[in-house]
Scaffold this motif. Sequence first.
Motif, PDB file in Angstrom:
ATOM      1  N   LEU A  47       0.857  -1.183   0.000  1.00 33.03           N
ATOM      2  CA  LEU A  47       0.000   0.000   0.000  1.00 33.03           C
ATOM      3  C   LEU A  47       0.897   1.238   0.000  1.00 33.03           C
ATOM      4  O   LEU A  47       1.912   1.266   0.702  1.00 33.03           O
ATOM      5  CB  LEU A  47      -0.874   0.018   1.253  1.00 33.03           C
ATOM      6  CG  LEU A  47      -1.900  -1.099   1.372  1.00 33.03           C
ATOM      7  CD1 LEU A  47      -2.502  -1.112   2.771  1.00 33.03           C
ATOM      8  CD2 LEU A  47      -2.989  -0.958   0.320  1.00 33.03           C
ATOM      9  N   PRO A  48       0.516   2.269  -0.738  1.00 35.87           N
ATOM     10  CA  PRO A  48       1.312   3.500  -0.679  1.00 35.87           C
ATOM     11  C   PRO A  48       1.221   4.108   0.715  1.00 35.87           C
ATOM     12  O   PRO A  48       0.230   3.911   1.426  1.00 35.87           O
ATOM     13  CB  PRO A  48       0.632   4.415  -1.704  1.00 35.87           C
ATOM     14  CG  PRO A  48      -0.285   3.553  -2.501  1.00 35.87           C
ATOM     15  CD  PRO A  48      -0.636   2.384  -1.633  1.00 35.87           C
ATOM     16  N   HIS A  49       2.260   4.826   1.098  1.00 38.48           N
ATOM     17  CA  HIS A  49       2.146   5.589   2.335  1.00 38.48           C
ATOM     18  C   HIS A  49       1.064   6.645   2.141  1.00 38.48           C
ATOM     19  O   HIS A  49       0.852   7.141   1.031  1.00 38.48           O
ATOM     20  CB  HIS A  49       3.482   6.228   2.703  1.00 38.48           C
ATOM     21  CG  HIS A  49       4.487   5.232   3.176  1.00 38.48           C
ATOM     22  ND1 HIS A  49       4.364   4.581   4.377  1.00 38.48           N
ATOM     23  CD2 HIS A  49       5.601   4.733   2.597  1.00 38.48           C
ATOM     24  CE1 HIS A  49       5.375   3.731   4.525  1.00 38.48           C
ATOM     25  NE2 HIS A  49       6.124   3.803   3.463  1.00 38.48           N
ATOM     26  N   ILE A  50       0.361   6.958   3.221  1.00 35.59           N
ATOM     27  CA  ILE A  50      -0.744   7.898   3.091  1.00 35.59           C
ATOM     28  C   ILE A  50      -0.223   9.308   2.797  1.00 35.59           C
ATOM     29  O   ILE A  50       0.864   9.687   3.224  1.00 35.59           O
ATOM     30  CB  ILE A  50      -1.653   7.891   4.339  1.00 35.59           C
ATOM     31  CG1 ILE A  50      -0.861   8.198   5.602  1.00 35.59           C
ATOM     32  CG2 ILE A  50      -2.378   6.566   4.461  1.00 35.59           C
ATOM     33  CD1 ILE A  50      -1.740   8.397   6.828  1.00 35.59           C
ATOM     34  N   ASP A  51      -1.021  10.051   2.054  1.00 33.41           N
ATOM     35  CA  ASP A  51      -0.741  11.453   1.759  1.00 33.41           C
ATOM     36  C   ASP A  51      -2.039  12.227   1.949  1.00 33.41           C
ATOM     37  O   ASP A  51      -3.026  11.689   2.460  1.00 33.41           O
ATOM     38  CB  ASP A  51      -0.163  11.612   0.343  1.00 33.41           C
ATOM     39  CG  ASP A  51      -1.061  11.002  -0.727  1.00 33.41           C
ATOM     40  OD1 ASP A  51      -2.281  10.818  -0.477  1.00 33.41           O
ATOM     41  OD2 ASP A  51      -0.559  10.707  -1.822  1.00 33.41           O
ATOM     42  N   ASP A  52      -2.058  13.490   1.550  1.00 30.71           N
ATOM     43  CA  ASP A  52      -3.251  14.284   1.826  1.00 30.71           C
ATOM     44  C   ASP A  52      -4.474  13.768   1.083  1.00 30.71           C
ATOM     45  O   ASP A  52      -5.585  13.755   1.626  1.00 30.71           O
ATOM     46  CB  ASP A  52      -3.003  15.769   1.519  1.00 30.71           C
ATOM     47  CG  ASP A  52      -2.534  16.019   0.088  1.00 30.71           C
ATOM     48  OD1 ASP A  52      -2.136  15.055  -0.597  1.00 30.71           O
ATOM     49  OD2 ASP A  52      -2.555  17.190  -0.328  1.00 30.71           O
ATOM     50  N   ALA A  53      -4.291  13.281  -0.143  1.00 30.23           N
ATOM     51  CA  ALA A  53      -5.440  12.773  -0.899  1.00 30.23           C
ATOM     52  C   ALA A  53      -5.977  11.489  -0.280  1.00 30.23           C
ATOM     53  O   ALA A  53      -7.191  11.315  -0.124  1.00 30.23           O
ATOM     54  CB  ALA A  53      -5.039  12.532  -2.352  1.00 30.23           C
ATOM     55  N   ARG A  54      -5.095  10.583   0.092  1.00 31.02           N
ATOM     56  CA  ARG A  54      -5.524   9.299   0.647  1.00 31.02           C
ATOM     57  C   ARG A  54      -6.123   9.484   2.047  1.00 31.02           C
ATOM     58  O   ARG A  54      -7.105   8.827   2.395  1.00 31.02           O
ATOM     59  CB  ARG A  54      -4.352   8.323   0.670  1.00 31.02           C
ATOM     60  CG  ARG A  54      -3.930   7.925  -0.726  1.00 31.02           C
ATOM     61  CD  ARG A  54      -2.743   6.970  -0.765  1.00 31.02           C
ATOM     62  NE  ARG A  54      -2.356   6.716  -2.143  1.00 31.02           N
ATOM     63  CZ  ARG A  54      -2.983   5.877  -2.964  1.00 31.02           C
ATOM     64  NH1 ARG A  54      -4.009   5.177  -2.523  1.00 31.02           N
ATOM     65  NH2 ARG A  54      -2.583   5.713  -4.208  1.00 31.02           N
ATOM     66  N   THR A  55      -5.549  10.370   2.824  1.00 26.83           N
ATOM     67  CA  THR A  55      -6.109  10.641   4.148  1.00 26.83           C
ATOM     68  C   THR A  55      -7.492  11.262   4.022  1.00 26.83           C
ATOM     69  O   THR A  55      -8.454  10.837   4.669  1.00 26.83           O
ATOM     70  CB  THR A  55      -5.182  11.571   4.950  1.00 26.83           C
ATOM     71  OG1 THR A  55      -3.913  10.937   5.111  1.00 26.83           O
ATOM     72  CG2 THR A  55      -5.755  11.873   6.317  1.00 26.83           C
ATOM     73  N   GLY A  56      -7.606  12.246   3.162  1.00 22.60           N
ATOM     74  CA  GLY A  56      -8.890  12.914   2.983  1.00 22.60           C
ATOM     75  C   GLY A  56      -9.949  12.004   2.396  1.00 22.60           C
ATOM     76  O   GLY A  56     -11.135  12.115   2.742  1.00 22.60           O
ATOM     77  N   ALA A  57      -9.535  11.078   1.533  1.00 21.82           N
ATOM     78  CA  ALA A  57     -10.494  10.196   0.866  1.00 21.82           C
ATOM     79  C   ALA A  57     -11.293   9.360   1.849  1.00 21.82           C
ATOM     80  O   ALA A  57     -12.476   9.108   1.637  1.00 21.82           O
ATOM     81  CB  ALA A  57      -9.763   9.291  -0.127  1.00 21.82           C
ATOM     82  N   ILE A  58     -10.645   8.912   2.941  1.00 18.49           N
ATOM     83  CA  ILE A  58     -11.364   8.058   3.885  1.00 18.49           C
ATOM     84  C   ILE A  58     -11.798   8.791   5.158  1.00 18.49           C
ATOM     85  O   ILE A  58     -12.576   8.246   5.931  1.00 18.49           O
ATOM     86  CB  ILE A  58     -10.548   6.799   4.265  1.00 18.49           C
ATOM     87  CG1 ILE A  58      -9.183   7.157   4.845  1.00 18.49           C
ATOM     88  CG2 ILE A  58     -10.410   5.861   3.074  1.00 18.49           C
ATOM     89  CD1 ILE A  58      -8.400   5.966   5.359  1.00 18.49           C
TER      90      ILE A  58
END
Length: 198
Positions: A47-58
């Motif tokens: 899994l990619p490390h989380i970033d602003d897009a991935r954090t915001g998505a969930i």
Amino acid sequence: MQILRIDSASTGANSISRQVTQALTDHFTAKYPNATLVTRDLVADPLPHIDDARTGAIRQPEDTHTPAMKSVFAEERAVLDEFLASDIVIVGAPMYNFTIPSQLKSWIDRLGVPRLTFRYGENGVEGLAGGRKVVIASSRGGSYELGGTAEHQETLLRDFFGFIGVTDLHFVTVNNAGFGPEAVEQGLASAKEQIAEL
């Protein structure tokens, strides 16, 4: 019933934690032969490390998602839903440099979601992700005192899963793996005895 198996060791065929996750998988699939088994190998398919897009998505409401959040929402939510749909979760968690592998941390970062797996209220935090059994397959080169100055593996996992409400939490641990084949053999034998009691 669904059983979820997570592996995170990067040592391939030499991995002790993968031997323990396999033993746990064999145990639970024999005990629940009609269960669906889902596997996720965080090394083969990281899994990619989380970033602003991935954090915001969930974490943010869908109607506030940016295009970047929308593009990763489905894959991010799938990781969380896979966990929430599982009755038994087997987690391979070797100790790397006194804590867990970074690829396992990336998976955990997708499970701690406000309003879905925990919430804050008048009495503090309330975990919302209980009702499932989580079994940690742990392997360590030496022996470590829980909460000691060099032990950040089991402590982190106990704290995190407790935070999201998991109370049915078990550790099957092989200690002293760095002391040679005999120590590993003894550790695996002890692990199998622990598994038989689950």
